[in-house]
Design a protein around this motif. Structure first.
Motif, PDB file in Angstrom:
ATOM      1  N   CYS A 155       0.840  -1.209   0.000  1.00 50.46           N
ATOM      2  CA  CYS A 155       0.000   0.000   0.000  1.00 50.46           C
ATOM      3  C   CYS A 155       0.870   1.252   0.000  1.00 50.46           C
ATOM      4  O   CYS A 155       0.548   2.235   0.672  1.00 50.46           O
ATOM      5  CB  CYS A 155      -0.911   0.011   1.229  1.00 50.46           C
ATOM      6  SG  CYS A 155      -2.232  -1.193   1.198  1.00 50.46           S
ATOM      7  N   LEU A 156       1.957   1.243  -0.736  1.00 48.62           N
ATOM      8  CA  LEU A 156       2.948   2.303  -0.599  1.00 48.62           C
ATOM      9  C   LEU A 156       2.421   3.660  -1.035  1.00 48.62           C
ATOM     10  O   LEU A 156       2.598   4.655  -0.329  1.00 48.62           O
ATOM     11  CB  LEU A 156       4.209   1.955  -1.393  1.00 48.62           C
ATOM     12  CG  LEU A 156       5.360   2.944  -1.235  1.00 48.62           C
ATOM     13  CD1 LEU A 156       5.784   3.031   0.226  1.00 48.62           C
ATOM     14  CD2 LEU A 156       6.537   2.575  -2.106  1.00 48.62           C
ATOM     15  N   LYS A 278      11.132  14.294 -11.074  1.00 50.67           N
ATOM     16  CA  LYS A 278      10.295  14.149  -9.875  1.00 50.67           C
ATOM     17  C   LYS A 278       8.889  13.707 -10.243  1.00 50.67           C
ATOM     18  O   LYS A 278       8.302  12.832  -9.586  1.00 50.67           O
ATOM     19  CB  LYS A 278      10.249  15.463  -9.098  1.00 50.67           C
ATOM     20  CG  LYS A 278      11.499  15.758  -8.292  1.00 50.67           C
ATOM     21  CD  LYS A 278      11.284  16.966  -7.395  1.00 50.67           C
ATOM     22  CE  LYS A 278      12.523  17.215  -6.537  1.00 50.67           C
ATOM     23  NZ  LYS A 278      12.342  18.383  -5.633  1.00 50.67           N
ATOM     24  N   GLU A 279       8.322  14.322 -11.301  1.00 47.03           N
ATOM     25  CA  GLU A 279       6.987  13.943 -11.742  1.00 47.03           C
ATOM     26  C   GLU A 279       6.960  12.484 -12.194  1.00 47.03           C
ATOM     27  O   GLU A 279       6.031  11.735 -11.883  1.00 47.03           O
ATOM     28  CB  GLU A 279       6.524  14.842 -12.879  1.00 47.03           C
ATOM     29  CG  GLU A 279       6.267  16.283 -12.461  1.00 47.03           C
ATOM     30  CD  GLU A 279       7.521  17.149 -12.537  1.00 47.03           C
ATOM     31  OE1 GLU A 279       8.633  16.604 -12.416  1.00 47.03           O
ATOM     32  OE2 GLU A 279       7.377  18.373 -12.724  1.00 47.03           O
ATOM     33  N   LYS A 280       8.022  12.074 -12.911  1.00 47.19           N
ATOM     34  CA  LYS A 280       8.093  10.687 -13.382  1.00 47.19           C
ATOM     35  C   LYS A 280       8.191   9.712 -12.221  1.00 47.19           C
ATOM     36  O   LYS A 280       7.528   8.665 -12.205  1.00 47.19           O
ATOM     37  CB  LYS A 280       9.299  10.514 -14.313  1.00 47.19           C
ATOM     38  CG  LYS A 280       9.206  11.290 -15.615  1.00 47.19           C
ATOM     39  CD  LYS A 280      10.478  11.123 -16.435  1.00 47.19           C
ATOM     40  CE  LYS A 280      10.433  11.956 -17.707  1.00 47.19           C
ATOM     41  NZ  LYS A 280      11.711  11.862 -18.478  1.00 47.19           N
ATOM     42  N   PHE A 285       5.729   5.792  -8.302  1.00 46.15           N
ATOM     43  CA  PHE A 285       5.278   5.406  -6.962  1.00 46.15           C
ATOM     44  C   PHE A 285       3.769   5.166  -6.930  1.00 46.15           C
ATOM     45  O   PHE A 285       3.285   4.439  -6.067  1.00 46.15           O
ATOM     46  CB  PHE A 285       5.642   6.481  -5.933  1.00 46.15           C
ATOM     47  CG  PHE A 285       7.096   6.509  -5.553  1.00 46.15           C
ATOM     48  CD1 PHE A 285       7.756   5.339  -5.197  1.00 46.15           C
ATOM     49  CD2 PHE A 285       7.804   7.701  -5.554  1.00 46.15           C
ATOM     50  CE1 PHE A 285       9.100   5.362  -4.859  1.00 46.15           C
ATOM     51  CE2 PHE A 285       9.154   7.726  -5.210  1.00 46.15           C
ATOM     52  CZ  PHE A 285       9.803   6.546  -4.866  1.00 46.15           C
ATOM     53  N   SER A 286       3.020   5.776  -7.855  1.00 43.55           N
ATOM     54  CA  SER A 286       1.570   5.619  -7.904  1.00 43.55           C
ATOM     55  C   SER A 286       1.127   4.455  -8.775  1.00 43.55           C
ATOM     56  O   SER A 286      -0.070   4.135  -8.811  1.00 43.55           O
ATOM     57  CB  SER A 286       0.919   6.909  -8.430  1.00 43.55           C
ATOM     58  OG  SER A 286       1.244   8.017  -7.614  1.00 43.55           O
ATOM     59  N   ASP A 287       2.050   3.830  -9.466  1.00 44.20           N
ATOM     60  CA  ASP A 287       1.729   2.756 -10.409  1.00 44.20           C
ATOM     61  C   ASP A 287       1.189   1.528  -9.662  1.00 44.20           C
ATOM     62  O   ASP A 287       1.908   0.883  -8.897  1.00 44.20           O
ATOM     63  CB  ASP A 287       2.986   2.383 -11.203  1.00 44.20           C
ATOM     64  CG  ASP A 287       2.705   1.370 -12.312  1.00 44.20           C
ATOM     65  OD1 ASP A 287       1.545   0.942 -12.439  1.00 44.20           O
ATOM     66  OD2 ASP A 287       3.656   1.013 -13.030  1.00 44.20           O
ATOM     67  N   THR A 288      -0.076   1.202  -9.893  1.00 43.79           N
ATOM     68  CA  THR A 288      -0.699   0.071  -9.185  1.00 43.79           C
ATOM     69  C   THR A 288      -0.212  -1.284  -9.675  1.00 43.79           C
ATOM     70  O   THR A 288      -0.509  -2.303  -9.053  1.00 43.79           O
ATOM     71  CB  THR A 288      -2.226   0.138  -9.320  1.00 43.79           C
ATOM     72  OG1 THR A 288      -2.587   0.192 -10.703  1.00 43.79           O
ATOM     73  CG2 THR A 288      -2.783   1.353  -8.603  1.00 43.79           C
ATOM     74  N   SER A 289       0.514  -1.311 -10.794  1.00 42.31           N
ATOM     75  CA  SER A 289       1.054  -2.589 -11.270  1.00 42.31           C
ATOM     76  C   SER A 289       2.322  -2.996 -10.529  1.00 42.31           C
ATOM     77  O   SER A 289       2.772  -4.146 -10.640  1.00 42.31           O
ATOM     78  CB  SER A 289       1.344  -2.518 -12.772  1.00 42.31           C
ATOM     79  OG  SER A 289       2.405  -1.590 -13.041  1.00 42.31           O
ATOM     80  N   TYR A 295      -2.076  -3.700  -3.095  1.00 37.68           N
ATOM     81  CA  TYR A 295      -3.270  -3.531  -2.253  1.00 37.68           C
ATOM     82  C   TYR A 295      -3.573  -2.053  -1.999  1.00 37.68           C
ATOM     83  O   TYR A 295      -4.272  -1.712  -1.045  1.00 37.68           O
ATOM     84  CB  TYR A 295      -3.083  -4.251  -0.919  1.00 37.68           C
ATOM     85  CG  TYR A 295      -2.830  -5.739  -1.055  1.00 37.68           C
ATOM     86  CD1 TYR A 295      -3.791  -6.567  -1.611  1.00 37.68           C
ATOM     87  CD2 TYR A 295      -1.624  -6.298  -0.656  1.00 37.68           C
ATOM     88  CE1 TYR A 295      -3.564  -7.927  -1.760  1.00 37.68           C
ATOM     89  CE2 TYR A 295      -1.379  -7.650  -0.796  1.00 37.68           C
ATOM     90  CZ  TYR A 295      -2.356  -8.462  -1.350  1.00 37.68           C
ATOM     91  OH  TYR A 295      -2.129  -9.816  -1.503  1.00 37.68           O
ATOM     92  N   SER A 296      -3.075  -1.185  -2.867  1.00 40.26           N
ATOM     93  CA  SER A 296      -3.231   0.253  -2.627  1.00 40.26           C
ATOM     94  C   SER A 296      -4.672   0.714  -2.767  1.00 40.26           C
ATOM     95  O   SER A 296      -5.030   1.794  -2.274  1.00 40.26           O
ATOM     96  CB  SER A 296      -2.330   1.052  -3.574  1.00 40.26           C
ATOM     97  OG  SER A 296      -2.673   0.795  -4.924  1.00 40.26           O
TER      98      SER A 296
END
Length: 463
Positions: A155-156, A278-280, A285-289, A295-296
């Protein structure tokens, strides 16, 4: 200091401007290996200190000067140099006073870690596996716990957002006489799907922390797909500070790289090549794969990890407090409080702050909630609260006392919950398993697919 000049004042202002403009930055610590006085062994994590003193070094008062430094996990956390209050009659006495000072400081640091409830120190003053990792993170220990468990439990991304908000400040702006409009905007974030998928059901709306996480998720999606002007309009419509959201993005990147530094995750190669790195990295970090985000989208798991990080900052209603502790609290309360839901923090009555989405609720999913800070004005208020599951407290709470005959479990001597003895014993074993997983991370950083561990998956299914 005796003869200050304008140039000194300018330097002081420059330092203050830097500190104000960079609240998301910090000093990076790492394991240096020099963790024990005497034998220095790799991986050793004892709290240690060094002291020294001269003798009669001051030519006027003949007082000695002492100095000491203190390490936790090989990282310098406390240091001091000062003149002794009295004259030492020998070099031995001077050294003895220096050792007394550093011993006092070490005792205070050890007690502080214990009182914070971070589980960082064992009875023999050795750092636990959790304490070993926390010693390497230059963040508040409660935030550090949350970040570690966020990476372990897959769930990072949501935990990075919540950790950044808790370390900085709430993104919501309260214009004069528009408090009710802000509260409606908060609830609208949970139901409006225009800014991104809504993963929070009605039972999970009892959380200020989840609302902040969802606000960032939707803002980030709009920023990436529609540009900065659309993101600015989104902020205005939901009473959000645009500058705070950009700061949260930078802090997410910083917190994520800290976890990479201790080996919990592995950053993509060459991520700093090209512009907008930074945007990349934040998008990565938001990539659910990614394994660390499997489990995010499970908001109940995110709430459990909030409990893991913020414990022992817990409040409970009468239904969640043991009879013995409740009787003691009632005696200290004085006149009975005529409220439907009275919350206690283990020592006194507390109240949910009016800015919280939980402040006007009549019924709660569970009789427990977690918080980061208290504010005392006319009453003691809890800011930014999240109602949490008894299972989360069973797994991440303090000392557990199982009453086999009555089917009750007491946590830290005052929190009470009903659970069959078999269930309570199972959670005790799960605690030991988590301890082993953290210990394995010390031995083998960047353990592959830790969130896909069978035990971790079993724990997730509880929530």
């Amino acid at each position: 200091m005796a003869e200050p000049y304008t140039v000194y004042w300018d330097v002081a202002l420059r330092v203050l401007r830097y500190l104000k403009a960079t609240p998301g930055l910090g000093i990076l610590y790492s394991d240096q290996g020099h963790c024990r006085v005497g034998a220095f062994t790799e991986g050793d994590s004892r709290i240690s200190g060094f002291s020294d003193a001269d003798w009669a070094g001051c030519p006027i008062s003949r007082r000695s000067t002492i100095g000491y430094c203190l390490f936790v996990g090989g990282n310098l956390v406390s240091w001091k140099s000062k003149k002794q209050h009295t004259v030492s009659r020998s070099s031995a006495e001077s050294e003895y006073r220096a050792m007394a000072d550093v011993t006092s400081e070490m005792t205070w640091i050890r007690r502080l870690l214990i009182e914070l409830g971070v589980g960082a120190v064992e009875g023999d003053e050795e750092l636990t596996p959790l304490g070993h990792h926390l010693a390497k993170l230059p963040v508040d220990v409660l935030i550090g716990k949350m970040m570690l468990y966020g990476g372990i439990f897959g769930c990072l991304s949501p935990i990075l957002s919540i950790s950044a908000f808790l370390s900085y400040k709430s993104p919501f702006i309260y214009p004069k006489d528009e408090r009710h409009a802000v509260e409606r905007a908060k609830l609208a974030l949970l139901t409006d799907k225009s800014g991104g998928a809504n993963d929070v059901d009605n039972a999970d709306q009892q959380s200020d922390h989840l609302i902040m996480m969802i606000a960032y998720k939707k803002w980030d999606k709009i920023l990436r797909e529609n540009g900065s002007n659309a993101a600015e309009r989104f902020c205005k419509s939901y009473f959000l500070s645009s500058s705070v959201m950009y700061m949260i993005r930078d802090m997410r990147v910083q917190f994520g790289t800290l976890l990479a530094d201790i080996g919990l995750i592995e950053l993509p190669k060459n991520y700093q090549i090209g512009g907008k790195w930074k945007e990349k990295l934040d998008s990565w970090f938001s990539d659910t794969s990614q394994t660390f985000n499997v489990y995010s989208n499970h908001s109940s798991v995110v709430k459990a990890l909030l409990c893991a990080g913020l414990y022992p900052n817990v409040a409970a209603t009468e239904q969640g407090i043991s009879e013995k502790a409740l009787n003691s609290l009632r005696q200290s309360m004085g006149p009975t409080i005529d409220e439907l839901n009275v919350w206690f923090d283990g020592r006194r009555v507390v109240h949910i702050h009016p800015s919280s989405v939980n402040s006007n609720l009549k019924t709660f999913q569970h009789p427990f909630l977690v918080f980061l800070e208290k504010v005392e004005t006319t009453k003691v208020f809890l800011r930014d609260t999240t109602v949490t599951s008894p299972y989360a407290i069973l797994l991440f709470g303090g000392a557990m006392n199982i009453q086999h005959q009555t089917g009750l479990v007491t946590i830290d001597g005052w929190l009470k919950m009903a659970a069959p003895a078999q269930t309570a014993v199972l959670f005790k074993e799960l605690r030991l398993t988590l301890h082993s997983i953290l210990k394995e991370l010390i031995r083998k950083p960047q353990t592959a697919n830790i969130a896909e561990n069978n035990v971790i998956q079993s724990i997730v299914h509880f929530y």
